[in-house]
Design a protein around this motif. Structure first.
Motif, PDB file in Angstrom:
ATOM      1  N   TRP A   4      96.444   4.026  21.846  1.00 21.34           N
ATOM      2  CA  TRP A   4      95.194   4.717  21.534  1.00 21.34           C
ATOM      3  C   TRP A   4      94.723   4.328  20.131  1.00 21.34           C
ATOM      4  N   TYR A   5      93.449   3.965  20.042  1.00 20.40           N
ATOM      5  CA  TYR A   5      92.868   3.631  18.745  1.00 20.40           C
ATOM      6  C   TYR A   5      91.444   4.147  18.693  1.00 20.40           C
ATOM      7  N   ARG A   6      91.099   4.831  17.630  1.00 17.76           N
ATOM      8  CA  ARG A   6      89.743   5.345  17.453  1.00 17.76           C
ATOM      9  C   ARG A   6      89.005   4.364  16.547  1.00 17.76           C
ATOM     10  N   PRO A  30      94.625  -0.344   2.417  1.00 17.19           N
ATOM     11  CA  PRO A  30      95.844   0.329   1.959  1.00 17.19           C
ATOM     12  C   PRO A  30      96.810   0.616   3.105  1.00 17.19           C
ATOM     13  N   THR A  31      97.999   1.015   2.763  1.00 11.40           N
ATOM     14  CA  THR A  31      99.011   1.318   3.767  1.00 11.40           C
ATOM     15  C   THR A  31      98.615   2.544   4.603  1.00 11.40           C
ATOM     16  N   GLY A  32      98.988   2.512   5.867  1.00  5.79           N
ATOM     17  CA  GLY A  32      98.831   3.693   6.724  1.00  5.79           C
ATOM     18  C   GLY A  32      97.411   4.040   7.093  1.00  5.79           C
ATOM     19  N   CYS A  33      96.516   3.044   7.145  1.00  3.61           N
ATOM     20  CA  CYS A  33      95.129   3.375   7.471  1.00  3.61           C
ATOM     21  C   CYS A  33      94.748   2.841   8.852  1.00  3.61           C
ATOM     22  N   GLY A  34      95.693   2.374   9.639  1.00  8.55           N
ATOM     23  CA  GLY A  34      95.395   2.020  11.027  1.00  8.55           C
ATOM     24  C   GLY A  34      95.355   0.533  11.340  1.00  8.55           C
ATOM     25  N   LYS A  35      95.765  -0.320  10.396  1.00  9.27           N
ATOM     26  CA  LYS A  35      95.675  -1.765  10.638  1.00  9.27           C
ATOM     27  C   LYS A  35      96.594  -2.207  11.787  1.00  9.27           C
ATOM     28  N   SER A  36      97.840  -1.782  11.731  1.00 12.82           N
ATOM     29  CA  SER A  36      98.789  -2.207  12.768  1.00 12.82           C
ATOM     30  C   SER A  36      98.408  -1.620  14.127  1.00 12.82           C
ATOM     31  N   ARG A  37      97.977  -0.365  14.098  1.00  9.53           N
ATOM     32  CA  ARG A  37      97.565   0.275  15.351  1.00  9.53           C
ATOM     33  C   ARG A  37      96.397  -0.490  15.973  1.00  9.53           C
ATOM     34  N   VAL A 174      91.256  11.422  14.714  1.00  5.07           N
ATOM     35  CA  VAL A 174      92.533  10.688  14.793  1.00  5.07           C
ATOM     36  C   VAL A 174      93.681  11.693  14.856  1.00  5.07           C
ATOM     37  N   GLU A 178      95.797  12.070  18.190  1.00  3.62           N
ATOM     38  CA  GLU A 178      97.148  11.514  18.066  1.00  3.62           C
ATOM     39  C   GLU A 178      98.221  12.584  18.268  1.00  3.62           C
ATOM     40  N   THR A 210      96.421   8.034   6.188  1.00  6.18           N
ATOM     41  CA  THR A 210      96.252   8.682   7.493  1.00  6.18           C
ATOM     42  C   THR A 210      97.626   8.880   8.142  1.00  6.18           C
ATOM     43  N   ARG A 211      98.523   7.901   7.918  1.00  6.49           N
ATOM     44  CA  ARG A 211      99.867   8.016   8.510  1.00  6.49           C
ATOM     45  C   ARG A 211     100.553   9.317   8.092  1.00  6.49           C
ATOM     46  N   VAL A 214      99.073  12.250   9.830  1.00 10.84           N
ATOM     47  CA  VAL A 214      99.530  12.327  11.223  1.00 10.84           C
ATOM     48  C   VAL A 214     100.914  12.996  11.262  1.00 10.84           C
TER      49      VAL A 214
HETATM   50  P1  ADP Z   1      98.829   0.325   8.558  1.00  8.65           P
HETATM   51  O1  ADP Z   1      99.213  -0.786   9.489  1.00  8.65           O
HETATM   52  O2  ADP Z   1      97.434   0.218   8.015  1.00  8.65           O
HETATM   53  O3  ADP Z   1      99.842   0.556   7.466  1.00  8.65           O
HETATM   54  P2  ADP Z   1      99.135   2.016  10.899  1.00  8.65           P
HETATM   55  O4  ADP Z   1      98.300   1.246  11.835  1.00  8.65           O
HETATM   56  O5  ADP Z   1     100.612   1.983  11.092  1.00  8.65           O
HETATM   57  O6  ADP Z   1      98.803   1.681   9.381  1.00  8.65           O
HETATM   58  O7  ADP Z   1      98.594   3.520  10.951  1.00  8.65           O
HETATM   59  C1  ADP Z   1      99.410   4.635  10.674  1.00  8.65           C
HETATM   60  C2  ADP Z   1      99.161   5.715  11.690  1.00  8.65           C
HETATM   61  O8  ADP Z   1      97.869   6.278  11.477  1.00  8.65           O
HETATM   62  C3  ADP Z   1      99.158   5.223  13.127  1.00  8.65           C
HETATM   63  O9  ADP Z   1     100.459   5.253  13.662  1.00  8.65           O
HETATM   64  C4  ADP Z   1      98.246   6.217  13.799  1.00  8.65           C
HETATM   65  O10 ADP Z   1      98.973   7.380  14.113  1.00  8.65           O
HETATM   66  C5  ADP Z   1      97.271   6.609  12.713  1.00  8.65           C
HETATM   67  N1  ADP Z   1      95.932   5.986  12.742  1.00  8.65           N
HETATM   68  C6  ADP Z   1      95.254   5.547  11.656  1.00  8.65           C
HETATM   69  N2  ADP Z   1      94.031   5.140  11.975  1.00  8.65           N
HETATM   70  C7  ADP Z   1      93.899   5.327  13.312  1.00  8.65           C
HETATM   71  C8  ADP Z   1      92.829   5.123  14.252  1.00  8.65           C
HETATM   72  N3  ADP Z   1      91.639   4.643  13.859  1.00  8.65           N
HETATM   73  N4  ADP Z   1      93.052   5.447  15.544  1.00  8.65           N
HETATM   74  C9  ADP Z   1      94.245   5.962  15.932  1.00  8.65           C
HETATM   75  N5  ADP Z   1      95.279   6.176  15.100  1.00  8.65           N
HETATM   76  C10 ADP Z   1      95.120   5.883  13.801  1.00  8.65           C
END
Ligand code: ADP
Length: 256
Positions: A4-6, A30-37, A174, A178, A210-211, A214
């Motif tokens: 799931w991604y918003r 920055p870290t934890g803002c949804g890049k990997s997701r 989110v 989530e 955001t991480r 969550v």
């Molecule tokens: P990054 O790779 O930027 O460090 P992540 O992709 O691991 O960060 O994001 C951390 C968590 O934040 C994800 O596991 C998810 O729970 C949540 N998250 C942040 N942005 C979103 C989004 N746009 N949609 C859904 N989940 C999100």
């Protein structure tokens, strides 16, 4: 299970088009803002396997391409993640690419430009990537500023997408999407985050992601009182400095 991604802006469209045009993408933020997701989500959307490498300062070209290993009495070649990704037409995600050693950048150049070639240390072999293959890298410009930067000659090979903590209404979505936390509580968490992010005087190494929100939302959803959940998931991870922790906890008390 489906990821799931918003979406926050037009990142999905840009990524899709970049993939179709065989262009690499750099996710800044920055870290934890949804890049990997986002990358996981896009790999599913595009129906490509995803191969992720978490780069650190010891990550070398050989770690990515592969190496000769001695097994028993024999020397055998073992493909690294970049080689597997090229062979599978996968999405290769290099998380925190600026951390990696210089020779990784040297390897990336022919792989990310029109040549789309990977040089293997095995008999001087060259692999040409299939059209579905894509390089995605992430980079946190604020992290340890000045120590590790990406050179302009590398950056200018990538289509770049700026990520940041989402706008408040999206971040509430989110958190609810989530974790299943109700919107009222999610709004309180997000308004706490907005206050913290606005206060430069707190001098945090990195501000609340955001991480972390969550995580707080998960514990609250699981029944922990908000103040306890926030202390454990927001205040303590952000600082070891007592006065700063107190200021952050006071803000929690204000919001809940
Ligand atoms: P990054 O790779 O930027 O460090 P992540 O992709 O691991 O960060 O994001 C951390 C968590 O934040 C994800 O596991 C998810 O729970 C949540 N998250 C942040 N942005 C979103 C989004 N746009 N949609 C859904 N989940 C999100």
């Amino acid at each position: 299970m489906k990821t799931w991604y918003r979406p926050v802006a037009d990142e999905v469209l840009v990524f899709e088009r970049a993939h179709a045009q065989r262009l690499p993408v750099l996710l800044k933020g920055p870290t934890g803002c949804g890049k990997s997701r986002f990358v996981e989500f896009m790999a599913e959307q595009l129906k490509r396997p995803l191969i992720t490498v978490a780069c650190n300062d010891e990550t070398s070209a050989a770690d990515l391409v592969g190496r000769w290993l001695v097994r028993g009495g024999d020397t055998v070649w073992q493909d690294g993640p970049a080689t597997r990704a090229v062979k599978q037409g996968a999405i290769l995600y290099l998380d925190e690419v600026a951390e990696a050693r210089e020779d990784v950048v040297v390897l990336l150049h022919p792989l990310t430009d029109h040549r789309r070639q990977l040089f293997l240390d095995r008999n001087d072999e060259v692999l040409t990537a299939p059209p579905e293959f894509m390089v995605v890298a992430s980079f946190n410009p604020g992290y340890r500023r000045g120590l590790k930067e990406l050179k302009p000659s590398t950056r200018q090979r990538f289509v770049s997408l700026q990520f940041s903590y989402p706008p408040e209404d999206v971040e509430v979505e989110v958190l609810t999407g989530e974790t299943g936390l109700d919107a009222k509580q999610a709004k309180r968490l997000v308004s706490w985050a907005a206050k913290v992010r606005a206060q430069d005087s707190l001098a945090l190494a990195e501000t609340v992601s955001t991480r972390l929100l969550v995580m707080a939302a998960r514990l609250m959803r699981a029944g922990l009182p908000p103040r306890v959940a926030c202390a454990a998931t927001l205040v303590q991870p952000l600082t070891d400095d007592e006065p700063t922790a107190k200021a952050l906890q006071d803000l929690v008390d204000l919001c809940f």
